[in-house]
Design a protein around this motif. Sequence first.
Motif, PDB file in Angstrom:
ATOM      1  N   SER A 196       0.871  -1.307   0.048  1.00  0.00           N
ATOM      2  CA  SER A 196      -0.059  -0.040   0.179  1.00  0.00           C
ATOM      3  C   SER A 196       0.816   1.298   0.024  1.00  0.00           C
ATOM      4  O   SER A 196       0.664   2.498  -0.616  1.00  0.00           O
ATOM      5  CB  SER A 196      -0.876  -0.195   1.133  1.00  0.00           C
ATOM      6  OG  SER A 196      -0.064  -0.173   2.537  1.00  0.00           O
ATOM      7  N   HIS A 241     -14.996  -7.872  10.392  1.00  0.00           N
ATOM      8  CA  HIS A 241     -15.939  -6.812   9.673  1.00  0.00           C
ATOM      9  C   HIS A 241     -17.445  -7.026   9.970  1.00  0.00           C
ATOM     10  O   HIS A 241     -18.022  -6.323   9.880  1.00  0.00           O
ATOM     11  CB  HIS A 241     -15.829  -6.875   8.004  1.00  0.00           C
ATOM     12  CG  HIS A 241     -14.344  -6.257   7.577  1.00  0.00           C
ATOM     13  ND1 HIS A 241     -14.397  -4.915   7.678  1.00  0.00           N
ATOM     14  CD2 HIS A 241     -13.580  -6.702   6.982  1.00  0.00           C
ATOM     15  CE1 HIS A 241     -12.966  -4.509   7.322  1.00  0.00           C
ATOM     16  NE2 HIS A 241     -12.601  -5.696   6.607  1.00  0.00           N
ATOM     17  N   THR A 249       8.474  -6.413   9.403  1.00  0.00           N
ATOM     18  CA  THR A 249       7.490  -5.756  10.238  1.00  0.00           C
ATOM     19  C   THR A 249       6.754  -6.761  11.100  1.00  0.00           C
ATOM     20  O   THR A 249       6.415  -6.361  12.261  1.00  0.00           O
ATOM     21  CB  THR A 249       6.217  -4.960   9.099  1.00  0.00           C
ATOM     22  OG1 THR A 249       7.245  -4.163   8.314  1.00  0.00           O
ATOM     23  CG2 THR A 249       5.286  -4.160  10.121  1.00  0.00           C
ATOM     24  N   SER A 265      -5.378 -11.217   7.806  1.00  0.00           N
ATOM     25  CA  SER A 265      -5.274 -12.056   6.563  1.00  0.00           C
ATOM     26  C   SER A 265      -4.573 -11.022   5.596  1.00  0.00           C
ATOM     27  O   SER A 265      -4.576 -11.273   4.436  1.00  0.00           O
ATOM     28  CB  SER A 265      -6.872 -12.301   6.120  1.00  0.00           C
ATOM     29  OG  SER A 265      -7.441 -11.260   6.371  1.00  0.00           O
ATOM     30  N   GLY A 266      -4.071 -10.098   6.020  1.00  0.00           N
ATOM     31  CA  GLY A 266      -3.119  -9.116   5.223  1.00  0.00           C
ATOM     32  C   GLY A 266      -1.881  -9.409   5.081  1.00  0.00           C
ATOM     33  O   GLY A 266      -1.273 -10.412   5.415  1.00  0.00           O
ATOM     34  N   VAL A 311      -0.644   2.543   9.726  1.00  0.00           N
ATOM     35  CA  VAL A 311      -2.122   2.213  10.293  1.00  0.00           C
ATOM     36  C   VAL A 311      -2.855   3.397  10.450  1.00  0.00           C
ATOM     37  O   VAL A 311      -2.522   4.224  11.214  1.00  0.00           O
ATOM     38  CB  VAL A 311      -2.037   1.237  11.718  1.00  0.00           C
ATOM     39  CG1 VAL A 311      -3.374   1.106  12.155  1.00  0.00           C
ATOM     40  CG2 VAL A 311      -1.361   0.113  11.114  1.00  0.00           C
TER      41      VAL A 311
END
Length: 335
Positions: free
Chosen positions: A62, A218, A152, A175-176, A265
């Motif tokens: 990202s 979510h 990380t 899950s990233g 984040v």
Amino acid sequence: MTVLTKTRPARKTTAPSVPATMRAAAIERFGGPEMLQVVELPVPTLDPGEVLIAVHTAGVGSWDADMRAGWSPGGKPRFPMVLGTDGSGHIAAVGSRVRRFHSGDAVYAYSFDNPKGGFYAEYVAVAADKTAPVPEVLGMKEAGAIPTTGLTALQGIDQALHVKRAESVIILGASGGVGTLAVQFAKLRGARVLAIASGDDGVKLVRRLGADVAIDGHHEDILSTAREFAPDGIDAVLALAGGPALDQCMEALNRSGRLAYPNGVEPEPRKRRGLRVIPYDAVAGVTEFAQLNRAVTAAKLRVPIAAAYPLQDAAEAHRRLAERHVLGKIVLRVR
Ligand SMILES: NC(=O)c1ccc[n+]([C@@H]2O[C@H](COP(=O)([O-])OP(=O)(O)OC[C@H]3O[C@@H](n4cnc5c(N)ncnc54)[C@H](OP(=O)(O)O)[C@@H]3O)[C@@H](O)[C@H]2O)c1
């Protein structure tokens, strides 16, 4: 689709002679994914402490998309700009002071905002101390996916949170790219892991990677699951996503609980009275890569690759990234 198979690394190749120019996915100005165009550029020259890597696989993160869109952490941008913070490949040449590597060695490396250009290219020049041999348990594709996310994840578990055996740990965003590795490193340290993943497919993935309990952050109730998981409160949270889900994770922490998150984040976790909040950045160096290689080997790390695009489809890779719900990591196949 998530792919967990491996391509065996060629530990050594005979280094082909280095050409004067190379193909690279570069931007001429900031903008959307369509700014990424494959162009012919000079192969970067080496400083004495650098290695030239013939890139096999480049990671897509990202932060690359942020830089493409105009984020310029290193000050004034230089165009054409070749993106890409990490990847794998074979050593094509070494600088005059480099003794640790030789032509043909299989390596992976991390170089953030490299002024000589990133990994979306056939060749990249990187400081030798931010380069490491590819661990035996990884294929070249998997190795190219993990320098940033692996450092990380491991530093979140070890240096920021100091996770210990039998502690209860929440990985939010499990899950990233970072999360899929953090779950495995937390298990390696003997923790009990509650993984907060994205979607049913994300939940299935992190269970396969070893999470003790996994839910869809979510759609499911994080706080009540955490209270059931650790009735005395959660010991540590590694936050790879922010917002209301993170508020629930913080609520679930015990009195001496701690929360770590890598900078980037969003929204940034809010400090709360009595709670240890530890922001951190991934650090790359000889020691850090040695730690990563040991942990990757001990964990027999599995590296989920959500999609692999050829270099010429770098724009497509960025479009896919923007759609979100990436399980694991997106990579570019350069060779
Ligand atoms: N400072 C540093 O050195 C450093 C280094 C690496 C990464 N980072 C930062 O660390 C963060 C994570 O990086 P990454 O590469 O792992 O990103 P990523 O692959 O996008 O992972 C974040 C994950 O969080 C998930 N997620 C978001 N909200 C959720 C929720 N409520 N419940 C469950 N899952 C949720 C996302 O899923 P959906 O997309 O499906 O919602 C995504 O899978 C990023 O902010 C990045 O900038 C910082």
